[in-house]
Enzyme design. Sequence first.
Site, short mmCIF file in Angstrom:
data_model
loop_
_atom_site.label_atom_id
_atom_site.label_comp_id
_atom_site.label_asym_id
_atom_site.label_seq_id
_atom_site.Cartn_x
_atom_site.Cartn_y
_atom_site.Cartn_z
N HIS A 138 2.50 13.63 -35.58
CA HIS A 138 3.04 12.60 -34.69
C HIS A 138 4.08 11.72 -35.35
O HIS A 138 5.12 11.42 -34.78
CB HIS A 138 1.93 11.69 -34.19
CG HIS A 138 1.24 12.25 -33.01
ND1 HIS A 138 1.88 13.05 -32.12
CD2 HIS A 138 -0.01 12.10 -32.55
CE1 HIS A 138 1.04 13.39 -31.16
NE2 HIS A 138 -0.12 12.82 -31.41
N GLU A 169 13.55 38.74 -24.22
CA GLU A 169 13.00 38.53 -25.57
C GLU A 169 11.96 39.59 -25.92
O GLU A 169 11.35 39.54 -26.97
CB GLU A 169 12.44 37.11 -25.72
CG GLU A 169 11.44 36.69 -24.68
CD GLU A 169 11.00 35.24 -24.86
OE1 GLU A 169 11.29 34.63 -25.90
OE2 GLU A 169 10.34 34.71 -23.95
N ASP A 197 12.25 35.84 -30.52
CA ASP A 197 11.18 36.80 -30.22
C ASP A 197 11.71 38.23 -30.17
O ASP A 197 11.03 39.16 -30.59
CB ASP A 197 10.52 36.44 -28.89
CG ASP A 197 9.47 35.35 -29.08
OD1 ASP A 197 8.73 35.41 -30.08
OD2 ASP A 197 9.40 34.42 -28.26
N ARG A 246 7.25 36.20 -36.67
CA ARG A 246 8.30 35.23 -36.98
C ARG A 246 7.83 34.08 -37.86
O ARG A 246 8.64 33.36 -38.43
CB ARG A 246 8.96 34.70 -35.69
CG ARG A 246 8.00 34.05 -34.75
CD ARG A 246 8.64 33.90 -33.37
NE ARG A 246 9.20 32.56 -33.17
CZ ARG A 246 9.68 32.12 -32.02
NH1 ARG A 246 9.72 32.92 -30.97
NH2 ARG A 246 10.14 30.91 -31.90
N ARG A 282 12.89 26.32 -18.72
CA ARG A 282 12.08 27.50 -19.01
C ARG A 282 10.65 27.24 -18.58
O ARG A 282 10.06 26.22 -18.93
CB ARG A 282 12.11 27.83 -20.50
CG ARG A 282 11.22 29.03 -20.81
CD ARG A 282 11.30 29.47 -22.23
NE ARG A 282 10.66 28.52 -23.13
CZ ARG A 282 10.63 28.68 -24.43
NH1 ARG A 282 11.21 29.71 -24.99
NH2 ARG A 282 10.03 27.79 -25.20
N CYS A 313 19.87 32.00 -26.18
CA CYS A 313 19.27 30.69 -26.46
C CYS A 313 18.37 30.73 -27.70
O CYS A 313 17.74 29.74 -28.02
CB CYS A 313 18.51 30.15 -25.25
SG CYS A 313 17.06 31.12 -24.84
C1 PEP Z 1 13.31 32.85 -28.46
O1 PEP Z 1 12.29 33.53 -28.51
O2 PEP Z 1 14.40 33.19 -28.96
C2 PEP Z 1 13.30 31.54 -27.80
C3 PEP Z 1 14.41 30.86 -27.58
O3 PEP Z 1 12.11 31.03 -27.46
P1 PEP Z 1 11.02 30.42 -28.46
O4 PEP Z 1 11.67 30.27 -29.81
O5 PEP Z 1 10.61 29.15 -27.84
O6 PEP Z 1 9.97 31.49 -28.44
MG MG Z 2 10.63 33.12 -27.23
#
Ligand code: PEP
Ligand code: MG
Length: 574
Positions: free
Chosen positions: A186, A433, A457, A467, A334, A504
């Site tokens: 936090h 993704e 992803d 990841r 999203r 994104c």
């Molecule tokens: C992605 O998977 O690239 C993405 C933008 O979403 P997140 O990183 O929130 O999984």
């Molecule tokens: Mg993602």
Amino acid sequence: MRTVHGIPASTGVARGPWVVIGADELPAGGRITAGQADAELERLRVAQDAAAAELEALAAELTSAGRDEGEIFDAQAMMARDPSLLDAATTAIGQGHDAIGAIRIAAEDVAAQLRALGDELLAARAADVLDVAERIAARLAGVDRTVALDGPSIVVAEDIPPSIAASLPRDRLLGMALQSGSATSHAAILARAFGIPAVVGAAGLLDAARSPDGAGHAVAVVDGDSGEVVFEPDAAAATRLEGRRAAADEADRRALEEASLPAVTRDGVGVTLLANIGTPAEAERAVALGARGVGLFRTEFLFVERAAAPSEDEQVAANRAVADAFAPGPVTIRLLDVGGDKPIPWLPIPAEANPFLGVRALRLASQQPEIFVTQLRAAMRAAAGGRRVKVMAPMVADAVDVGVLLDLAERARAGLVADGLPHGDVDLGVMLEIPSAVLVAPTFFDRIRFASLGTNDLLQYTLAADRGNPALERYRDPLHPALLRLIASARKDAEAAGVELSVCGEMGGDAAAALALVGLGVTTLSMAASSLAPVRRAIRAADAGELRDAARQAVDASTAAEVRARFGALLPRA
Ligand code: PEP
Ligand code: MG
């Protein structure tokens, strides 16, 4: 001079006198006789109620000032009113503990249950429960916990629970250094929301802060980029840190100055730069840095930092705030992306052996459709009055998943009509993704308006590399030819179907990778606000024809390293 190192938690370099904030001097719990139990229980109820009311007032004040920390105190107010906390404390009073002791025992119980789930977010909730108990204990003891700062200061502490952080005078807070905590705790979130440099998890910090040697300047420096905290820097260190501070300020100034420059290549190809944001409070900085809209509004913040689901009205307000900040640019909401890897306290999701391959994101709709219908309703309501709102579904695997999204949207729309609530049109899209979604994109592209490549992803699923696993760094470069081939395929299919395509994932904010994307023909990129300036600079220095040639060769390359070298060479010198 004493130097300690911690985790960089909020960017920037702060310099100034430091103040150590100690633990509260609250009395320990005591024992009572059976005859005192009823009166003690009543005292506890009154204190609990007062603490909850105080938290609600604090939340309302922060929320109406447009500050996200309001969420934290809303969640804490709910915890303070949680009947199970009172039940556990009642039992402890029955066993002879006084109210202060009882509320601590009850909170420890709840916190231990949360910690046992082995999840970082839930462990942070455990800290919240304990903080709530301390607030109630302070009420019982009649202690005022407000922290006063005499002048601009760096605050040094073991940790700063939200209840204390809220009382810190923001205009005097130069920086924060904490001995415990992580980048997602936090205090770190608050520091970022305050826009002040912070270092957390700095072992040995308090000893270093409490043993002045008078050998240097009577100031401390907190470097929120390197994680360094220096007390009484000697002349050489002071000069070095001052240099870093000046460089950070200069980079900031330059980024803001360039914000209105168009992101166009030397040969005239325009690129639309959008922002990824996690809370409405991030909108202002992203707009100032030149984002033309939001390509990814992660909505999880509304769901995870609290004890119950957010109301539809609250979601409408958050969506409207972001859409208004970026108008006439679009905001892309999203749908909730949680699951076994990102659990939420009020949503029971069974543990899974492979949460990243489990019931995550849109897949939750089969069990909890109402969450998504409410999100879609909130998006459609925010779109009333001409706001540009788009909605995309995460973790879409194929045409059947697209059907799920469209059904949910139809339910939301029909419900709003039935309820007679004003609403507007939203464009529907998906995140690409999961590799299967890219491979069969032509089977559903005619049913959606846009698609956004979630390269974080997409890379993890394409290369089968978790990841979050630091041992797999070598599989983490988005310039891997396998990923580039998928992107090239998505781009070809999107063009054929007239679907708008953007990126994104983090790839869009990586300047060399952004050039590769432009070379592949993807010209809408969404990224963290801090990446906007470097990416814009790279685009303005590049020639799109050259990028296309490099991209054509990159899809046939055998390693990510050679692709990175090629696009890295096309970056402007700093
Ligand atoms: C992605 O998977 O690239 C993405 C933008 O979403 P997140 O990183 O929130 O999984
Ligand atoms: Mg993602």
